[in-house]
Design a protein around this motif. Structure first.
Motif, PDB file in Angstrom:
ATOM      1  N   GLY A 136       0.748  -1.291   0.031  1.00 56.45           N
ATOM      2  CA  GLY A 136       0.027   0.150  -0.061  1.00 56.45           C
ATOM      3  C   GLY A 136       1.024   1.213  -0.051  1.00 56.45           C
ATOM      4  O   GLY A 136       0.203   2.239  -0.070  1.00 56.45           O
ATOM      5  N   GLY A 137       2.225   1.251  -0.134  1.00 54.47           N
ATOM      6  CA  GLY A 137       3.050   2.299  -0.186  1.00 54.47           C
ATOM      7  C   GLY A 137       3.085   3.151   1.191  1.00 54.47           C
ATOM      8  O   GLY A 137       3.289   4.240   0.987  1.00 54.47           O
ATOM      9  N   ASN A 138       2.674   2.864   2.352  1.00 55.93           N
ATOM     10  CA  ASN A 138       2.524   3.480   3.597  1.00 55.93           C
ATOM     11  C   ASN A 138       1.630   4.668   3.256  1.00 55.93           C
ATOM     12  O   ASN A 138       2.400   5.624   4.010  1.00 55.93           O
ATOM     13  N   ASN A 139       0.954   4.820   2.550  1.00 52.67           N
ATOM     14  CA  ASN A 139      -0.061   6.036   2.435  1.00 52.67           C
ATOM     15  C   ASN A 139       0.607   7.025   1.756  1.00 52.67           C
ATOM     16  O   ASN A 139       0.083   8.187   1.808  1.00 52.67           O
ATOM     17  N   ALA A 140       1.647   7.029   1.110  1.00 53.94           N
ATOM     18  CA  ALA A 140       2.351   7.851   0.235  1.00 53.94           C
ATOM     19  C   ALA A 140       1.316   8.445  -0.888  1.00 53.94           C
ATOM     20  O   ALA A 140       0.645   7.584  -1.569  1.00 53.94           O
ATOM     21  N   GLN A 141       1.390   9.440  -1.053  1.00 57.15           N
ATOM     22  CA  GLN A 141       0.639   9.963  -2.362  1.00 57.15           C
ATOM     23  C   GLN A 141       1.403   9.745  -3.826  1.00 57.15           C
ATOM     24  O   GLN A 141       0.903   9.624  -4.684  1.00 57.15           O
ATOM     25  N   THR A 142       2.587   9.761  -3.509  1.00 56.14           N
ATOM     26  CA  THR A 142       3.660   9.754  -4.916  1.00 56.14           C
ATOM     27  C   THR A 142       4.509   8.777  -4.366  1.00 56.14           C
ATOM     28  O   THR A 142       5.491   8.746  -3.454  1.00 56.14           O
ATOM     29  N   ALA A 143       5.036   7.994  -5.482  1.00 59.12           N
ATOM     30  CA  ALA A 143       6.144   7.072  -5.415  1.00 59.12           C
ATOM     31  C   ALA A 143       7.331   7.589  -6.079  1.00 59.12           C
ATOM     32  O   ALA A 143       6.961   7.588  -7.466  1.00 59.12           O
ATOM     33  N   LEU A 144       8.519   7.668  -5.935  1.00 58.48           N
ATOM     34  CA  LEU A 144       9.523   8.189  -6.576  1.00 58.48           C
ATOM     35  C   LEU A 144      10.658   6.998  -6.820  1.00 58.48           C
ATOM     36  O   LEU A 144      11.459   6.523  -5.608  1.00 58.48           O
TER      37      LEU A 144
ATOM     38  N   ILE B 269       7.775  -4.304  -7.087  1.00 57.44           N
ATOM     39  CA  ILE B 269       7.583  -3.285  -6.158  1.00 57.44           C
ATOM     40  C   ILE B 269       6.340  -2.629  -6.632  1.00 57.44           C
ATOM     41  O   ILE B 269       5.572  -2.245  -5.516  1.00 57.44           O
ATOM     42  N   LEU B 270       5.892  -2.404  -7.671  1.00 56.71           N
ATOM     43  CA  LEU B 270       4.625  -1.728  -7.909  1.00 56.71           C
ATOM     44  C   LEU B 270       3.455  -2.641  -7.629  1.00 56.71           C
ATOM     45  O   LEU B 270       2.397  -2.260  -7.013  1.00 56.71           O
ATOM     46  N   GLY B 271       3.594  -3.978  -7.798  1.00 54.55           N
ATOM     47  CA  GLY B 271       2.472  -5.044  -7.120  1.00 54.55           C
ATOM     48  C   GLY B 271       2.388  -4.814  -5.788  1.00 54.55           C
ATOM     49  O   GLY B 271       1.134  -4.909  -5.357  1.00 54.55           O
ATOM     50  N   ARG B 272       3.372  -4.396  -5.082  1.00 56.97           N
ATOM     51  CA  ARG B 272       3.109  -4.250  -3.158  1.00 56.97           C
ATOM     52  C   ARG B 272       2.615  -3.107  -3.004  1.00 56.97           C
ATOM     53  O   ARG B 272       1.729  -2.933  -2.533  1.00 56.97           O
ATOM     54  N   ILE B 273       3.174  -1.797  -3.693  1.00 56.91           N
ATOM     55  CA  ILE B 273       2.711  -0.561  -3.214  1.00 56.91           C
ATOM     56  C   ILE B 273       1.313  -0.183  -3.889  1.00 56.91           C
ATOM     57  O   ILE B 273       0.586   0.809  -3.339  1.00 56.91           O
ATOM     58  N   LEU B 274       0.760  -0.649  -4.869  1.00 52.61           N
ATOM     59  CA  LEU B 274      -0.397  -0.208  -5.309  1.00 52.61           C
ATOM     60  C   LEU B 274      -1.673  -1.123  -4.952  1.00 52.61           C
ATOM     61  O   LEU B 274      -2.761  -0.602  -5.217  1.00 52.61           O
TER      62      LEU B 274
ATOM     63  N   PRO C 148      -2.885   3.450  -1.729  1.00 59.05           N
ATOM     64  CA  PRO C 148      -1.765   3.402  -2.462  1.00 59.05           C
ATOM     65  C   PRO C 148      -1.448   4.808  -3.328  1.00 59.05           C
ATOM     66  O   PRO C 148      -2.250   5.719  -3.309  1.00 59.05           O
ATOM     67  N   PRO C 149      -0.142   4.876  -3.643  1.00 55.77           N
ATOM     68  CA  PRO C 149       0.061   6.214  -4.235  1.00 55.77           C
ATOM     69  C   PRO C 149      -0.685   6.371  -5.572  1.00 55.77           C
ATOM     70  O   PRO C 149      -1.076   5.277  -6.286  1.00 55.77           O
TER      71      PRO C 149
ATOM     72  N   ILE D  96       1.649  -0.880 -16.757  1.00 54.71           N
ATOM     73  CA  ILE D  96       0.890  -1.127 -15.624  1.00 54.71           C
ATOM     74  C   ILE D  96      -0.120   0.186 -15.541  1.00 54.71           C
ATOM     75  O   ILE D  96      -1.010  -0.188 -15.141  1.00 54.71           O
ATOM     76  N   SER D  97       0.287   1.345 -15.720  1.00 56.49           N
ATOM     77  CA  SER D  97      -0.619   2.500 -15.558  1.00 56.49           C
ATOM     78  C   SER D  97      -1.605   2.446 -16.649  1.00 56.49           C
ATOM     79  O   SER D  97      -2.975   2.593 -16.200  1.00 56.49           O
ATOM     80  N   ARG D  98      -1.495   2.014 -17.775  1.00 55.06           N
ATOM     81  CA  ARG D  98      -2.470   1.700 -18.955  1.00 55.06           C
ATOM     82  C   ARG D  98      -3.458   0.544 -18.568  1.00 55.06           C
ATOM     83  O   ARG D  98      -4.619   0.610 -19.318  1.00 55.06           O
ATOM     84  N   SER D  99      -2.973  -0.474 -17.913  1.00 50.27           N
ATOM     85  CA  SER D  99      -3.810  -1.563 -17.800  1.00 50.27           C
ATOM     86  C   SER D  99      -4.563  -1.659 -16.640  1.00 50.27           C
ATOM     87  O   SER D  99      -5.380  -2.756 -16.108  1.00 50.27           O
TER      88      SER D  99
END
Length: 171
Positions: free
Chosen positions: A57-65, A80-85, A99-100, A142-145
């Protein structure tokens, strides 16, 4: 009955390998300073190595860099995106974690011109630029899917730098 609330924090998640990205550490430190100067409230910045236990969930971050050169390949980004999203469920009456909604990938110049000089020289040994391009394309795919109505949309930005030099070396 209280409806399930959603947490919104001024939080940014930064994923880079400090051992591989010595010059990028200065970029991250400067970015934190700029963010805190630009906003009236403090921005919380969580830094993670790609090999660390990155929170679901990305620790409730609005943005991931994410620094692409810190990753091994496209599958590393996908993991990584599978975890944070992933959304996190509320615990003991708590809030739903979000998630971000925006992912920024920091890459290098030349990833779209690997067959042209001088970029072809950087790509000769190990296909470094090709690897970075695959990571960029992974983020776009990932963004488009994202499934409309089932998954929140994901905005993305790819930032490309040339060589990053330490400010200690500047006159």
């Amino acid at each position: 009955e209280d409806p399930v609330s959603v947490i919104a924090e001024n939080r940014v998640m930064v994923i880079f390998d400090e051992k591989q990205e010595k010059a990028s550490k200065q970029v991250v430190e400067r970015l934190i300073d700029l963010l805190n100067d630009a906003f009236s409230s403090d921005i919380k910045v969580d830094m993670y190595s790609p090999s660390s236990n990155i929170p679901i969930g990305g620790n409730n971050a609005q943005t991931a860099l994410i620094f692409a050169s810190s990753l091994n390949d496209r599958s590393s980004l996908e993991n990584i995106l599978g975890r944070i999203l992933k959304r996190t469920a509320p615990v003991s009456g708590g809030s739903v974690g979000m998630p971000p909604s925006h992912v920024v990938v920091v890459s290098k110049l030349g990833t779209e011109r690997t067959n042209k000089m001088p970029y072809s020289m950087q790509n000769i040994l190990g296909g470094k630029l090709d690897k970075l391009r695959e990571i960029e394309q992974g983020l776009i795919a990932i963004s488009r899917s994202r499934l409309e109505g089932k998954q929140p949309p994901l905005d993305y930005t790819v930032v490309k730098f040339g060589e990053i030099e330490s400010s200690d070396n500047m006159d």
